[in-house]
Design an enzyme around this catalytic site. Structure first.
Site: not given
Ligand code: NAP
Length: 317
Positions: A15, A95, A178, A182, A214
């Protein structure tokens, strides 16, 4: 162009990266907050963003988006971000899980709003770039300015979401709907349905390639049809033999057992049992999640991946 608020995007993952690109394309100044040495920091710099430590980024912006994993968000916010916020900042989260179940609390004097795009990050960005947008759920948790919902709408509009639909809700409802969606359809139900169908065909001696084409590959085309044309357009877009089979056999897959399972899953989401189970696993190092992932990789996902490899040429060839 009107003066835009500055946004800090904390986390450059699915995100975070998508939202940063949409905001920048909407003319907002954007700074990324990321941990030093992480993949997100390197990617963000490579894509032309200014990158700062989390607290410094938060201190530099009027809008601070918390786009970090839900299970670590309360701790990082409390220890690193909260005291760096400017008075009057708008804190945005995508979220409500950490608010409802994880003790994410906001200091006095800030707005806290849910802006939850209803799509994976790469779709948020692709739809924005195509001149469209994905719908978003909006809610207010703290309203120091008296304009929190307006600010949520301003942020969501910069993501392109107002081109689709801005839907006002509550954090409570967003979390329940949500998690339920999922678990039963988008991730859990989908993987289970597709895996069971491919396994059934292959066990009966059919080719894994055909089973995959399929039951998995075509899913996108039918999902697109439902997405674009709605239920009646979907019904008229499939053949009469497909529709007869669907209406006579589909209820055997659905039916009372499926509805009872869904009702039980919904109850576990509503009463917090699912969240407590997930957070207890996280507190002990996420060992159950890792074991379940390893099992799925060695079993169902492996069979699906083999069927996919038999069906489709490798990407890029
Ligand atoms: N996935 C989706 O498309 C989606 C859809 C709707 C809502 N959301 C919401 O959006 C939010 C983010 O989700 P996401 O799926 O985007 O997460 P994600 O892809 O797992 O990204 C997490 C980010 O957080 C960083 N991170 C992880 N641990 C950390 C720490 N201890 N200190 C500092 N940075 C840290 C990571 O950095 P590094 O790169 O350094 O590892 C990464 O850049 C959540 O609340 C989720 O529920 C997500």
């Amino acid at each position: 162009m009107a003066n835009r608020s500055r946004a800090a995007i904390l986390g450059f993952g699915n995100q975070g990266a998508a939202q940063a690109h949409c905001l920048r394309a909407s003319g907002w100044p954007v700074v990324i907050g990321a941990r030093a040495g992480g993949g997100g920091a390197a990617r963000a710099r490579g894509e032309g963003f200014e990158v700062l430590p989390l607290a410094a980024a938060a201190a530099a912006a009027e809008f601070v988006a918390l786009l970090l994993p839900d299970e670590i968000l309360p701790e990082i916010f409390r220890d690193t971000v909260a005291r760096a916020l400017r008075p009057g900042a708008a804190v945005v989260f995508a979220h409500g899980f950490a608010v409802r179940h994880g003790a994410l609390e906001f200091p006095a004097g800030v707005d806290a709003v849910l802006v939850s795009p209803a799509a994976p990050g790469r779709v948020v960005r692709a739809e924005y770039d195509a001149g469209r947008g994905v719908p978003a759920y909006l809610a207010v948790t703290a309203d120091a300015s008296g304009r929190a919902m307006e600010r949520a709408e301003e942020y969501a509009t910069a993501l392109g979401c107002a081109r689709a639909r801005l839907l006002r809700t509550t954090v409570e409802e967003e979390v329940v709907v949500d998690l339920f969606g999922e678990q039963t359809v988008l991730v859990g139900g989908l993987l289970e349905l597709v895996s069971a169908a491919v396994d059934t065909l292959v066990a009966a001696g059919h080719s894994p390639a055909m089973a995959y084409l399929e039951c998995a590959h075509q899913l996108k085309y039918l999902a697109d049809l439902l997405h674009d044309a709605g239920p009646s357009g979907f019904a008229s877009g499939v053949s009469s033999v497909a529709m007869y089979g669907a209406l006579t056999r589909g209820p055997r897959i659905g039916g009372p057992a499926l509805r009872a399972a869904m009702a039980a899953i919904l109850e576990e989401v509503q009463d917090g049992r699912f969240a407590a189970e997930f957070l207890a696993d996280h507190a002990t190092g996420g060992t159950r999640l890792e074991a379940l992932r390893a099992e799925a990789r060695a079993e169902g996902w492996k069979r699906l991946a083999l069927a996919r490899a038999a069906a489709l040429p490798p990407r890029g060839s």
